[in-house]
Structure formats: structure tokens, C-alpha cells
Motif scaffolding. Sequence first.
Motif, PDB file in Angstrom:
ATOM      1  N   PRO A 132       0.812  -1.234   0.000  1.00  0.00           N
ATOM      2  CA  PRO A 132       0.000   0.000   0.000  1.00  0.00           C
ATOM      3  C   PRO A 132       0.837   1.272   0.000  1.00  0.00           C
ATOM      4  O   PRO A 132       0.440   2.281  -0.596  1.00  0.00           O
ATOM      5  N   LEU A 133       2.012   1.237   0.669  1.00  0.00           N
ATOM      6  CA  LEU A 133       2.823   2.442   0.811  1.00  0.00           C
ATOM      7  C   LEU A 133       3.732   2.704  -0.380  1.00  0.00           C
ATOM      8  O   LEU A 133       4.376   3.754  -0.441  1.00  0.00           O
ATOM      9  N   GLU A 134       3.790   1.780  -1.297  1.00  0.00           N
ATOM     10  CA  GLU A 134       4.720   1.921  -2.422  1.00  0.00           C
ATOM     11  C   GLU A 134       4.470   3.234  -3.176  1.00  0.00           C
ATOM     12  O   GLU A 134       3.362   3.534  -3.608  1.00  0.00           O
ATOM     13  N   GLY A 135       5.521   4.023  -3.299  1.00  0.00           N
ATOM     14  CA  GLY A 135       5.438   5.291  -4.019  1.00  0.00           C
ATOM     15  C   GLY A 135       4.891   6.440  -3.206  1.00  0.00           C
ATOM     16  O   GLY A 135       4.815   7.570  -3.708  1.00  0.00           O
ATOM     17  N   LYS A 136       4.533   6.220  -1.951  1.00  0.00           N
ATOM     18  CA  LYS A 136       3.970   7.290  -1.097  1.00  0.00           C
ATOM     19  C   LYS A 136       5.088   7.878  -0.231  1.00  0.00           C
ATOM     20  O   LYS A 136       5.101   7.744   0.984  1.00  0.00           O
ATOM     21  N   ASN A 137       6.019   8.560  -0.865  1.00  0.00           N
ATOM     22  CA  ASN A 137       7.196   9.057  -0.141  1.00  0.00           C
ATOM     23  C   ASN A 137       6.890  10.237   0.772  1.00  0.00           C
ATOM     24  O   ASN A 137       7.695  10.592   1.635  1.00  0.00           O
ATOM     25  N   ASN A 138       5.745  10.861   0.581  1.00  0.00           N
ATOM     26  CA  ASN A 138       5.401  12.022   1.415  1.00  0.00           C
ATOM     27  C   ASN A 138       4.799  11.633   2.762  1.00  0.00           C
ATOM     28  O   ASN A 138       4.610  12.470   3.639  1.00  0.00           O
ATOM     29  N   ILE A 139       4.474  10.338   2.949  1.00  0.00           N
ATOM     30  CA  ILE A 139       3.826   9.879   4.193  1.00  0.00           C
ATOM     31  C   ILE A 139       4.875   9.675   5.278  1.00  0.00           C
ATOM     32  O   ILE A 139       5.872   8.983   5.077  1.00  0.00           O
ATOM     33  N   HIS A 140       4.626  10.286   6.450  1.00  0.00           N
ATOM     34  CA  HIS A 140       5.547  10.145   7.577  1.00  0.00           C
ATOM     35  C   HIS A 140       4.865   9.638   8.847  1.00  0.00           C
ATOM     36  O   HIS A 140       5.553   9.213   9.773  1.00  0.00           O
ATOM     37  N   GLU A 141       3.528   9.700   8.880  1.00  0.00           N
ATOM     38  CA  GLU A 141       2.798   9.254  10.066  1.00  0.00           C
ATOM     39  C   GLU A 141       1.766   8.207   9.655  1.00  0.00           C
ATOM     40  O   GLU A 141       0.992   8.422   8.721  1.00  0.00           O
ATOM     41  N   LEU A 142       1.759   7.098  10.389  1.00  0.00           N
ATOM     42  CA  LEU A 142       0.840   5.999  10.102  1.00  0.00           C
ATOM     43  C   LEU A 142      -0.009   5.687  11.330  1.00  0.00           C
ATOM     44  O   LEU A 142       0.505   5.601  12.446  1.00  0.00           O
ATOM     45  N   THR A 143      -1.303   5.505  11.095  1.00  0.00           N
ATOM     46  CA  THR A 143      -2.191   4.969  12.127  1.00  0.00           C
ATOM     47  C   THR A 143      -2.592   3.566  11.702  1.00  0.00           C
ATOM     48  O   THR A 143      -3.081   3.364  10.582  1.00  0.00           O
ATOM     49  N   ILE A 144      -2.390   2.609  12.585  1.00  0.00           N
ATOM     50  CA  ILE A 144      -2.684   1.206  12.302  1.00  0.00           C
ATOM     51  C   ILE A 144      -3.988   0.827  12.992  1.00  0.00           C
ATOM     52  O   ILE A 144      -4.139   1.023  14.201  1.00  0.00           O
ATOM     53  N   VAL A 145      -4.937   0.269  12.232  1.00  0.00           N
ATOM     54  CA  VAL A 145      -6.180  -0.266  12.791  1.00  0.00           C
ATOM     55  C   VAL A 145      -6.157  -1.769  12.549  1.00  0.00           C
ATOM     56  O   VAL A 145      -6.523  -2.241  11.468  1.00  0.00           O
ATOM     57  N   PRO A 146      -5.703  -2.548  13.520  1.00  0.00           N
ATOM     58  CA  PRO A 146      -5.515  -3.982  13.293  1.00  0.00           C
ATOM     59  C   PRO A 146      -6.822  -4.759  13.401  1.00  0.00           C
ATOM     60  O   PRO A 146      -7.860  -4.219  13.773  1.00  0.00           O
ATOM     61  N   ASP A 147      -6.744  -6.050  13.087  1.00  0.00           N
ATOM     62  CA  ASP A 147      -7.887  -6.948  13.253  1.00  0.00           C
ATOM     63  C   ASP A 147      -7.354  -8.320  13.627  1.00  0.00           C
ATOM     64  O   ASP A 147      -6.303  -8.752  13.142  1.00  0.00           O
ATOM     65  N   GLY A 148      -8.091  -8.998  14.498  1.00  0.00           N
ATOM     66  CA  GLY A 148      -7.675 -10.341  14.885  1.00  0.00           C
ATOM     67  C   GLY A 148      -6.305 -10.354  15.526  1.00  0.00           C
ATOM     68  O   GLY A 148      -5.952  -9.480  16.334  1.00  0.00           O
ATOM     69  N   ILE A 149      -5.494 -11.310  15.137  1.00  0.00           N
ATOM     70  CA  ILE A 149      -4.176 -11.479  15.742  1.00  0.00           C
ATOM     71  C   ILE A 149      -3.228 -10.326  15.418  1.00  0.00           C
ATOM     72  O   ILE A 149      -2.219 -10.127  16.105  1.00  0.00           O
ATOM     73  N   LEU A 150      -3.540  -9.532  14.400  1.00  0.00           N
ATOM     74  CA  LEU A 150      -2.695  -8.371  14.101  1.00  0.00           C
ATOM     75  C   LEU A 150      -2.665  -7.393  15.269  1.00  0.00           C
ATOM     76  O   LEU A 150      -1.734  -6.596  15.386  1.00  0.00           O
ATOM     77  N   GLY A 151      -3.671  -7.461  16.137  1.00  0.00           N
ATOM     78  CA  GLY A 151      -3.678  -6.626  17.318  1.00  0.00           C
ATOM     79  C   GLY A 151      -2.608  -6.988  18.323  1.00  0.00           C
ATOM     80  O   GLY A 151      -2.345  -6.225  19.259  1.00  0.00           O
TER      81      GLY A 151
END
Length: 1003
Positions: free
Chosen positions: A682-701
Motif C-alpha cells: 500500500p505504501l509503495e510510491g507514497k514518499n510524502n507519508i511520515h505518520e501511520l495509524t494502524i487499525v488492526p484486526d484479529g491477531i494483528l492486534g
Amino acid sequence: MKSEDKIPVKAGLFFFFLIAFSYQISFAQSSDTTQAHTYWNSANDYYEQRQYDSAGFYYDLSSAAFQEAGYPDKAGHALLRLGNCLYHQGDLPAALETYLQCIEVYSKVFPEGHLKLASPISGIGGVYVRLGEPLKAKKYYNDVYSILASHYGENHIKLAPILYNLGNVYMELGDYDKARGYYLETLPIYLDEYGESNRRISNIYVNLGMLYDKMGDSNHAIEYYLKANEIDIGQHGESYWLLAYNYNNLGISYDKLNSDSLALLYLKRSAEIAQDNNLHEVLASSFTYLGNVYTRQRNYKEALNLYQQSIAVLGEHLSDQHPLLNDNYIAISAIERNRGNYAEAESHLQKALAIVKHAYGEIHPWIGSDYQKLAELYRIQKKYPQADEAIKSGIQALSRPTLQRESDDLADQQVIDLRVFLSLVVEKATLLETIYTNEPKNLQLLRSALSYYQEANVLIDQIRRNYTTESSKVLLQKEATKVYEKAIRLCHNLYTYSDSTEYLELALQFSEKSKATVLAETLQANTLTQIQGIPQTVLEEEKSLNQKIRLAKEKLTDNPADTLTSQEVFTLTRQYDSLASSIANLYPHYYNLKYNLKVTSAQEVQESLSNNQAILSYFEGDSVWYVFFLTHHSITLNEVTKEDLPVADLIQFRDAISNSNSDYRELATMSFQIYHQLVDQPLEGKNNIHELTIVPDGILGYIPFDALVSQSYEPTSTRPHYLIEDYTLSYANSLTLLAQSGDDQNLESELAYVGFAPEYPENLVANSQISAAFRDVLAQLPGTQQEVRNAGNIFSGLTFLKQQATESNFKNLESSPTILHLAMHALVDDQDPMQSKLLFTEASDSTEDSHLHAYEIYNLKLSSDLVVLSACNTGYGKINRGEGIMSLSRAFMYAGCPTIVMSLWRARDQPTTQIISSFFKNLKDNQPKDQALREAKLNYLQQADPLKAHPANWATFVLLGNAEPVIISFNYNYWWIGGGLLLVLASLAVLRFRNRKVITVTS
């Protein structure tokens, strides 16, 4: 199930008991009635002993003798008793005929509407209930109600049995709102007359339990069943015949909750008592649901044997058209369908339909449910027109007969069972998707399917509003998630075909409905005050009852054997159920506002993002991971198959990253693979992004994305390159909760900071240095004292150390501080999350036990902007599909705290002290919370040697919720300020006099 007398009624489904209104008649002795009275007295003796065969014999003789002697009123009374005996023996046709004879005899001496006619008419109603014809029963019970009301007026004790029976009839007819209304109307009448410990009260509790069970709220149903059991066992002992009904009910509820051991326990006990007492319907029902348990365990041979036993019992002792046969035929059909025997499966479904239609007419939930299963069977066989017709028939079977259908919108239809209706709506959507596979160019089929999933979403919300317990709402979420997954998949397909981002936005909404909805809805409801259209007194009563229930449950959890508190909990719950039902009927606007959570839309999320911020939100499907990526300008959705990223690999990674002894190279390889699948694309080519919010599900939490390796690891490197070195990361349970938390910052707290760092008794703590290194093993934690002192100095806050760090001091805080810091041991209970706890200092002079349990935190009212849980596993707990991780951190969010710093595994004492202390310094510098934690971790990494740089030491703590800077409003005492300034000025004067220098003071 309950009965006023020993009546073999329909076990596990509905129970109807007949109260035959017996009136004492003074029989004048005369020579021509002496023999009749002798028969009558003998019959009464046998009747009281429940020897109905002998009693009936003498009542028959008595009736004939009274009739011959010219006493029709006495003859009619004997016929009434004879009808009761036949009813108890299960000879329903003979009972019906006898009640009709009684009415015929009574009619010769009593006018129409006379009180004497009430009993035999009620008896006829009871027979039709037993025969599975509730529509006819309803007519006779209404006739009885009219007779009694005309003689006694409303709310009289004489009317209570008929109100109760009408509740039973409406429950069997599937009109649950009316059924609940009749039960709640009956209950106070009986309570006033008989008190709490009476069989009539337990009858109502059981039927309220069945009502909630049928609405899908099985946990709530069990509460009522257990209370009824308590009453019956207390009055009659463990072997009381009536317990067969209630054990059957408990077994059914636990079967629905997939609790096999408890279901088997109660169903087998029910079957034993039923067999000993010739309770044929209870026995048949127990066999059926035992078969369901064995079917779930895939022991089909034993299951089929039990279904056949149930069929045999019903056919031999009751009727070959008994409604309970429906459950057996449906269960057998499912087994045959799974075996591929479609003709046999359809044959059993058609048998089931014929039986329920014979019993209930054309409108009933079972008919709708049977049609849904028939539609599914036709769809599997690609008989699409027949499947569509079955769905239409099923919906028609749920439509309230007195209402006109004015809309084609399914959500606008007035139906008698929302859960069955939901299954038909989802089946319709699935059918349209399946038809599309044969007509791939007809996108309208998929668009129509999507509209049905949207209707299903509305129905799920409506169903959830009817539940009063959080546990039942969470169970509903688990089932609803299956619907949301289908909808997300369909939206993704429509986007692929049309390239319209509208479908991605809809997919995100479905995903959001599967994330912490119950928590978000509860927090929303807690903020509602001064709602127009509902009296403030009602709101206060609701709030008061909720608070009393929470406190009573907390007390009961501490002492489960406390029968008085158990009674208090149940009484308060019953009162709340009655109030909730009243509010739903009288104040629908408030009820809808309270339980109508609007999830945050993609547009709202995007508008809240700056150009350098992005969100990664995940949804776990059965076979794929869905990855939503949102920036200020765009939204994308990717699929990652579970073949490429198995759950087992994630579990292995989580175990490795939380173990400081795991191999760097293997860990880095696993980590990079997960990064590549879940983040890199998803982030490929998005060089301007510096802050990420993660909304996990299941075991990703359970996984800290900060510690994912974002560059291929070279063995010659000092250490891997982590994602935290590229981005500032924070986490959220859901985007909806994140949006809510933005409005919850505490700007005017009287206290900037409060911290607790306990000490533990020497006889309890571990002696090993290895154990003492972690915050989940009872050991002294020297780092916590330093950690809290540091933070207290940074914020000029209030600190509770060692003997002062008690649970009572925590609970006695007059107000929530802006920052609440708990540095201590934590113990997590995976099986029962409510028993997870934080450990404070023991205090011998306190009523508190020094353990702050999760259930206690849920009962608190907190408003801290930030809670730092500097302990082990505070973000770990049981995963509830569709709601998230039931952790200590969730408890603090429930209590009102929008942002939590929590740990995902065991926290080491020394690294924790270093990272958390640095985090607080960064907060004081007005850094955003996520940036402050990132800088603290990076600072640790820069100073750590390769061994201490293992992610197990620094990656456990993550930020959940609002990441904005902490805003601290310091409240100074102006007298102290004035005094301090005078002291400074005096000192300056002395210095000036001595040194003859000018000093400038700034503030």
C-alpha cells in the motif's frame, strides 16, 4: 420450562401451563348425592397425589352421579376435573372433548360470560397449546380474559394466569414484543401476591429466558434460567420434576453458545428427569439438542440416532404432527445436504414446513427459517428460480398479518423475527452473487446484492438494540462479521469491475462495523444527556440502575457465594429489563439515538488527515486479509491471501518478537515478509507519508508494526532497519473510536499527573533476578519507583510510591488527572478477561484487596487524556471476533480514557523505565503522543547494545487512540504564587544590596 402442575409440555421451545380455575363448592349432602360425593372425595384424594388415572376414573363416576341426581353445576365441576386429569395424562383429544362437555353442562345453568365458564375455556386453550395450534389457543385465552376482567377488573390476581398464558401464546407465534409485555404485566401481580420465592415467579423467569434466547440473547436468558432454578431447587430440591424443563432450556442456550460440555451436562440431566416422570416433550427436546451437539462434533451416527429417538417419542406419545418434529427434520436435512443427498435433504425440509404450517398457519418464524434453508439448498443445486421463490415465501411468513407492506425496502418491513429475516436477506444477496457467476456481464446483479447487504447491516443494528448485555452484543458481532466479510468482498469486486471508489468507501464502512462497535456504542450512549422528548427522571433512573448493577456485579465477583448480592444483581437486572422495554416503546427517538452508532465514513477520515498522514486498516476474512489504505486524497484496498500470510506465521512471529532469546536473523526474515505483505504494497510510491495509524484486526492486534523490518536484513548489519525509523506510528481499535477520542481530551483537570508504583510483600515476591526483570511475575520492581518519580518531577505531579500506592488511594482520587500512570505488575486472564488485574500495594487496613480487576475498571468513571499502563500484557487478552482484544487497555477506554499506552507482551523492568521516562520528557516538550513515544524508542535503540536492541525489550509499548499532544492546564494557588514572588523579590533585594548588580526575573 415451567408448569403450574406436572404437565408434559413442549420442552426447550415454549411452555404453556394450564391453570384450571378451581372454585370450592359446598355440596349439600342429600341421600341422592351421597354416592356422588363419595366418588368426588375419592377423586380429590387421588388428584392431590397426582394419580390422574385413578382420579379421572372417580371424577367420571362422580359426574354421571351428579348429572343423574339433577345437579348439573356439580356434574360440570367433575367434568372440569376429569378434563384436567386427561390433560395431565397427555390424552389431549379426550381432554378437549371433556372440556367441551363441561361447557355444555355449565351452559344449562349459567349464562354466557359467567365466571364458571372461564375454567373449561382456559382448559381448551391449554389443549390447543399442547396440540401446537397457538392461534386457536389465543382465541380461547382472550375469551377467558374478557370473562375475568369483567368480573374482577384489570391487574387482579385472578387475571395473572391468563396474562401469562397469552405471553406464552404470543411467544410461540413469534411476536416477542407482545410476549414480553404480557410477562412484565404478570410479574408484579405475582410478586405482590406471592413474593419472590414462588413457583409462579420462576415460571415467568423461565419464559423471559426463553424469550431472550429466541431473540439471540442467550447469555441474558441463562441469567433468568439460573434464577428460576434457584427458586425451584430451594423449594423442592434437586430432583424436582419441573427442573427437567429448565435444564432443557439451559442445555439449549449453551448449545447455541457452542459450549458443548455444559450443553451435554444439562441436556442429559433433563433427559433423566423427563424419563423418570414421563415428560415426553421434554425428553424429545433433550434428544434433539443432544443430537445437535453431536452434529457439531461431527458424530453424525450418534446424532441421527438421537433425532430418530426424538421423533419416536413424539409420534408414540403425542402426535405425528407435533411442532417439535420440525427441529429434527431440519437437523437431519442438514446432515443429508452435507453428504450430497439433496433429494433426501429437501424431503425432510418439506416435512418440516408441512408440520409448522399445520401448527401455526402461514405466519411464523419457523416457517421463515425453513424457507431460508430450502432456498440455500436450491441455490447449492443451481435451482435459482426455486431459491428466489423460497426466499419470497420466507419473507411473507415473517410479515405481520395486520400490517400493509407499503415499501419494497426490506428494512421497512414489519416482521416478527429480525434474526430470521436477516438470514433471508443475506441469502438473497448470496443468491444474486451466485447467479452473477452465470451472467458475468450483468453488474446490476452485484449492485442489487450489495443493496441487500446494506439492508442486512441495518438489521444487525436493530437486533443489537434489543440486547441488554455486552456479552450477547459481542456474540452478535461475531456472527455479523461473516456478513460484513461477504459485503467487503462484493464491494472489492464491484470496484475491480467499475473503478469507482464509492465501493471502496462502502467496503471501509462494513469493515468499521466489525471493529469495537459495542465499545464505541457504549461510549456514545454514556455521553447522551438532556435528550429532548424523554423526561430527565427517566434518564436518571436508567443511569442509577446501570450504576447499581455494575457495583453489585463487582461485589458478587469478589464473593460469588454471597446469595444476597446475587439476588440484588438479579433484581436490578430485572428492573432494568423492564425499564429498557418501557423506554423502547415510549421514547423511541432516545432509544434509537442511544443505540444507533454511525461509523466514521471514508470521507470524514480523509478530511481529518494531513498530507503526510495515512491510515492502514485491516480486516481478517476466512481466507484473505483485506488491507485498506487511506490518505488525504486516496483510498485503496488490497487482498493478501492467507496462503501467502497464514495466521500460524503471525503467531510464530509474535512469539519470536516477544522473546529476547529468539534469533535475530530468523526474526528479521519473518518480520520483513510480514512487512512486505501488509505494509509495503500500500505504501509503495507514497514518499510524502511520515505518520501511520494502524487499525488492526484479529491477531494483528498482538503485533507491533513499529518493529517490522522494512528493509531486507543483511547478516553483516549491526541490526535490522525497523519501520519505526521510517514512520511515526499509533494504533486505534477503530476509526470510529479514534474520531470519538478527538473530542474527549481533558483540558481542565485539576491534576496534571498522578503516578502509582507499588511494592510487594517479601513472602510473595519471586527471588530470581530473571523473574524480577519482568512486570508480570510477583517481584520487586525497582524501576517503577524511579519511573514514577521522574514523571512526577517532570509534570510537578502527585506520586504514590511503595506503601502509598494502594488500590484505595487510586479509587479515592477526587478527579481524573490529565495523565494517569500505573507502573506495576499485571496479571492477564486469557479465559475470563474480566479477571485480568493490576496489582497495587497490599494494605491491611483497607477493604480493597489490592487487585484492580478489569471488571472494576469498567465500573469506573475516568476522564484522563492519557493512561500509561506501564505493566505486562496490558494490551493483550482474548480476541473476540468482530469486537477486538478484551484487554486491560480496553477496560480503561470503556471507563472514559481516549488514549492508552499499553504493552503487547511481558515488559522488562529496566528498558521500560528508560523508555517511559523519556516518553514523558518528550510529552512535556509538547510533542504529539505518538511522536513522543517514537522518539523514546529511537533514543533507546541508539544507546542499546545489539543484545538489548532486540525488539522484545523496546517494542512492547504502543500508543492506542488519540495522538494529539497532551494539553495540561496547571491550577496554581495564588496565595502560594504571591508568597513565592514576595520571597523572590526579598532575595533579589538582598543580592542587589550585597553585589550591587542588576538581576532580571522572568516568569
